[in-house]
Design a protein around this motif. Structure first.
Motif, PDB file in Angstrom:
ATOM      1  N   GLU A   1      15.052  51.009  87.015  1.00 22.43           N
ATOM      2  CA  GLU A   1      14.300  50.434  88.132  1.00 22.43           C
ATOM      3  C   GLU A   1      14.920  50.835  89.464  1.00 22.43           C
ATOM      4  N   ALA A   2      16.241  50.828  89.522  1.00 24.45           N
ATOM      5  CA  ALA A   2      16.926  51.257  90.744  1.00 24.45           C
ATOM      6  C   ALA A   2      16.655  52.732  91.011  1.00 24.45           C
ATOM      7  N   GLY A   3      16.632  53.525  89.937  1.00 19.42           N
ATOM      8  CA  GLY A   3      16.349  54.941  90.101  1.00 19.42           C
ATOM      9  C   GLY A   3      14.983  55.171  90.705  1.00 19.42           C
ATOM     10  N   GLN A   4      13.991  54.425  90.247  1.00 19.77           N
ATOM     11  CA  GLN A   4      12.645  54.573  90.792  1.00 19.77           C
ATOM     12  C   GLN A   4      12.567  54.139  92.249  1.00 19.77           C
ATOM     13  N   ALA A   5      13.358  53.157  92.624  1.00 24.44           N
ATOM     14  CA  ALA A   5      13.394  52.740  94.028  1.00 24.44           C
ATOM     15  C   ALA A   5      13.906  53.870  94.912  1.00 24.44           C
ATOM     16  N   TYR A   6      14.904  54.589  94.424  1.00 24.53           N
ATOM     17  CA  TYR A   6      15.434  55.715  95.203  1.00 24.53           C
ATOM     18  C   TYR A   6      14.476  56.904  95.176  1.00 24.53           C
ATOM     19  N   ALA A   7      13.697  57.041  94.123  1.00 22.26           N
ATOM     20  CA  ALA A   7      12.673  58.084  94.092  1.00 22.26           C
ATOM     21  C   ALA A   7      11.654  57.843  95.200  1.00 22.26           C
ATOM     22  N   LYS A   8      11.214  56.602  95.356  1.00 21.95           N
ATOM     23  CA  LYS A   8      10.253  56.266  96.408  1.00 21.95           C
ATOM     24  C   LYS A   8      10.873  56.465  97.788  1.00 21.95           C
ATOM     25  N   TRP A   9      12.154  56.165  97.905  1.00 17.85           N
ATOM     26  CA  TRP A   9      12.852  56.355  99.167  1.00 17.85           C
ATOM     27  C   TRP A   9      12.878  57.845  99.525  1.00 17.85           C
ATOM     28  N   PHE A  10      13.161  58.672  98.533  1.00 19.59           N
ATOM     29  CA  PHE A  10      13.167  60.115  98.761  1.00 19.59           C
ATOM     30  C   PHE A  10      11.799  60.597  99.233  1.00 19.59           C
ATOM     31  N   TRP A  11      10.739  60.174  98.562  1.00 21.82           N
ATOM     32  CA  TRP A  11       9.388  60.623  98.933  1.00 21.82           C
ATOM     33  C   TRP A  11       9.039  60.212 100.361  1.00 21.82           C
ATOM     34  N   LYS A  12       9.430  58.996 100.745  1.00 19.46           N
ATOM     35  CA  LYS A  12       9.133  58.547 102.107  1.00 19.46           C
ATOM     36  C   LYS A  12       9.887  59.376 103.142  1.00 19.46           C
ATOM     37  N   ARG A  13      11.041  59.857 102.779  1.00 19.19           N
ATOM     38  CA  ARG A  13      11.856  60.615 103.717  1.00 19.19           C
ATOM     39  C   ARG A  13      11.398  62.060 103.883  1.00 19.19           C
ATOM     40  N   LEU A  14      10.374  62.441 103.166  1.00 13.78           N
ATOM     41  CA  LEU A  14       9.830  63.787 103.312  1.00 13.78           C
ATOM     42  C   LEU A  14       8.850  63.901 104.474  1.00 13.78           C
ATOM     43  N   VAL A  15       8.533  62.766 105.103  1.00 13.45           N
ATOM     44  CA  VAL A  15       7.497  62.767 106.131  1.00 13.45           C
ATOM     45  C   VAL A  15       7.841  63.675 107.309  1.00 13.45           C
ATOM     46  N   LYS A  16       9.101  63.729 107.692  1.00 19.05           N
ATOM     47  CA  LYS A  16       9.489  64.568 108.830  1.00 19.05           C
ATOM     48  C   LYS A  16       9.250  66.048 108.523  1.00 19.05           C
ATOM     49  N   LEU A  17       9.608  66.475 107.322  1.00 15.04           N
ATOM     50  CA  LEU A  17       9.343  67.856 106.920  1.00 15.04           C
ATOM     51  C   LEU A  17       7.838  68.135 106.873  1.00 15.04           C
ATOM     52  N   GLU A  18       7.109  67.200 106.294  1.00 15.67           N
ATOM     53  CA  GLU A  18       5.666  67.384 106.150  1.00 15.67           C
ATOM     54  C   GLU A  18       4.995  67.554 107.513  1.00 15.67           C
ATOM     55  N   GLN A  19       5.359  66.702 108.461  1.00 19.66           N
ATOM     56  CA  GLN A  19       4.763  66.782 109.792  1.00 19.66           C
ATOM     57  C   GLN A  19       5.167  68.063 110.506  1.00 19.66           C
ATOM     58  N   ARG A  20       6.409  68.462 110.344  1.00 17.86           N
ATOM     59  CA  ARG A  20       6.897  69.674 111.008  1.00 17.86           C
ATOM     60  C   ARG A  20       6.158  70.920 110.507  1.00 17.86           C
ATOM     61  N   LEU A  21       5.812  70.929 109.226  1.00 20.77           N
ATOM     62  CA  LEU A  21       5.219  72.115 108.622  1.00 20.77           C
ATOM     63  C   LEU A  21       3.694  72.098 108.605  1.00 20.77           C
ATOM     64  N   GLU A  22       3.097  71.133 109.280  1.00 18.26           N
ATOM     65  CA  GLU A  22       1.633  71.073 109.338  1.00 18.26           C
ATOM     66  C   GLU A  22       1.042  72.300 110.018  1.00 18.26           C
ATOM     67  N   SER A  23       1.748  72.836 110.988  1.00 17.85           N
ATOM     68  CA  SER A  23       1.188  73.940 111.773  1.00 17.85           C
ATOM     69  C   SER A  23       2.122  75.136 111.878  1.00 17.85           C
ATOM     70  N   ARG A  24       3.077  75.222 110.951  1.00 19.12           N
ATOM     71  CA  ARG A  24       4.006  76.356 110.990  1.00 19.12           C
ATOM     72  C   ARG A  24       4.434  76.730 109.583  1.00 19.12           C
ATOM     73  N   GLU A  25       4.848  77.982 109.443  1.00 17.58           N
ATOM     74  CA  GLU A  25       5.250  78.486 108.131  1.00 17.58           C
ATOM     75  C   GLU A  25       6.679  78.102 107.799  1.00 17.58           C
ATOM     76  N   TYR A  26       7.549  78.119 108.803  1.00 16.14           N
ATOM     77  CA  TYR A  26       8.958  77.774 108.630  1.00 16.14           C
ATOM     78  C   TYR A  26       9.347  76.701 109.633  1.00 16.14           C
ATOM     79  N   LEU A  27      10.519  76.113 109.448  1.00 16.24           N
ATOM     80  CA  LEU A  27      10.893  74.946 110.239  1.00 16.24           C
ATOM     81  C   LEU A  27      11.208  75.254 111.696  1.00 16.24           C
ATOM     82  N   CYS A  28      11.834  76.382 111.969  1.00 16.74           N
ATOM     83  CA  CYS A  28      12.349  76.623 113.314  1.00 16.74           C
ATOM     84  C   CYS A  28      12.146  78.074 113.749  1.00 16.74           C
ATOM     85  N   ALA A  29      11.915  78.245 115.045  1.00 15.11           N
ATOM     86  CA  ALA A  29      11.956  79.560 115.702  1.00 15.11           C
ATOM     87  C   ALA A  29      10.977  80.575 115.115  1.00 15.11           C
TER      88      ALA A  29
END
Length: 214
Positions: free
Chosen positions: A129-157
């Protein structure tokens, strides 16, 4: 005269050290690869004489010793003749480059490692159960990457950099350890672009064929 000895990279195949192996391949930097069985602090206790933490990766380059995978990737990329993997201080995306490079471990990989402990390495202790809680935490923390890559192929420059290596590894690890369910489709497509690179393929092949470490 400068030393002619190659930097030595101690790692385990497929571990966070893949970031360093990958960066070296992309940058065209020669390193002496030393593969350890996982986890090295238990399976290769002699490694503790080199790195008391017992962690991988570890890079030894003359008097320099480094144990952080993202820092090692940046260091090796900076030693290459083609520095396009590194965003320089006078470039507009320099701050973003630093931010995403550090974001890789501090924010994304951290919940993955806790998930792996609870859900994989110590699952017999009833901590699923604790493992699944951290799985959900990981998925939520992907939002910054997802938003950054909405309009670009790579993260920077507008190009592939060490930031992509560092964050991309977390997405590669997610598929490997059973965390792909909550990874957005856009990030899966990004991952596919990364793992199709010749530098990545060479790094994986080299780790698979690497010599014993000690």
């Amino acid at each position: 005269m400068p030393s002619t000895e190659l930097p030595v990279l101690f790692t385990c195949a497929g571990s966070r050290g893949l970031r360093a192996t990958w960066a070296a391949e992309e940058a065209g930097v020669d390193v002496e690869l030393k593969l350890l069985p996982f986890p090295p602090r238990f399976t290769a206790p002699e490694f503790l004489e080199i790195n008391p933490l017992g962690t991988v990766p570890m890079l030894v380059d003359g008097e320099t010793a480094m144990t952080e995978s993202c820092a090692i990737a940046h260091y090796l990329a900076s030693k290459g003749g083609d520095r396009s993997l590194v965003v320089e201080p006078d470039e507009a995306d320099y701050a973003a480059y630093l931010d995403f490079t550090y974001h890789a471990d501090a924010t994304i990989t951290f919940p993955q490692t806790v998930y792996m402990r609870f859900a994989l390495f110590e699952k017999d202790k009833g901590w699923g159960e604790a493992g699944q809680a951290y799985a959900k935490w990981f998925w939520k923390r992907l939002v910054k990457l997802e938003q950054r890559l909405e309009s670009r192929e790579y993260l920077c420059a507008d190009r592939f950099t060490v930031a992509d290596i560092c964050c991309g590894y977390a997405l590669i690890l997610a598929r490997k350890v059973g965390l792909d369910e909550g990874v957005p489709a856009t990030l899966k497509a990004y991952r596919e672009r990364l793992i199709a690179r010749e530098g990545y393929l060479r790094a994986v092949e080299r780790e698979a064929a690497g010599p014993a470490a000690i």
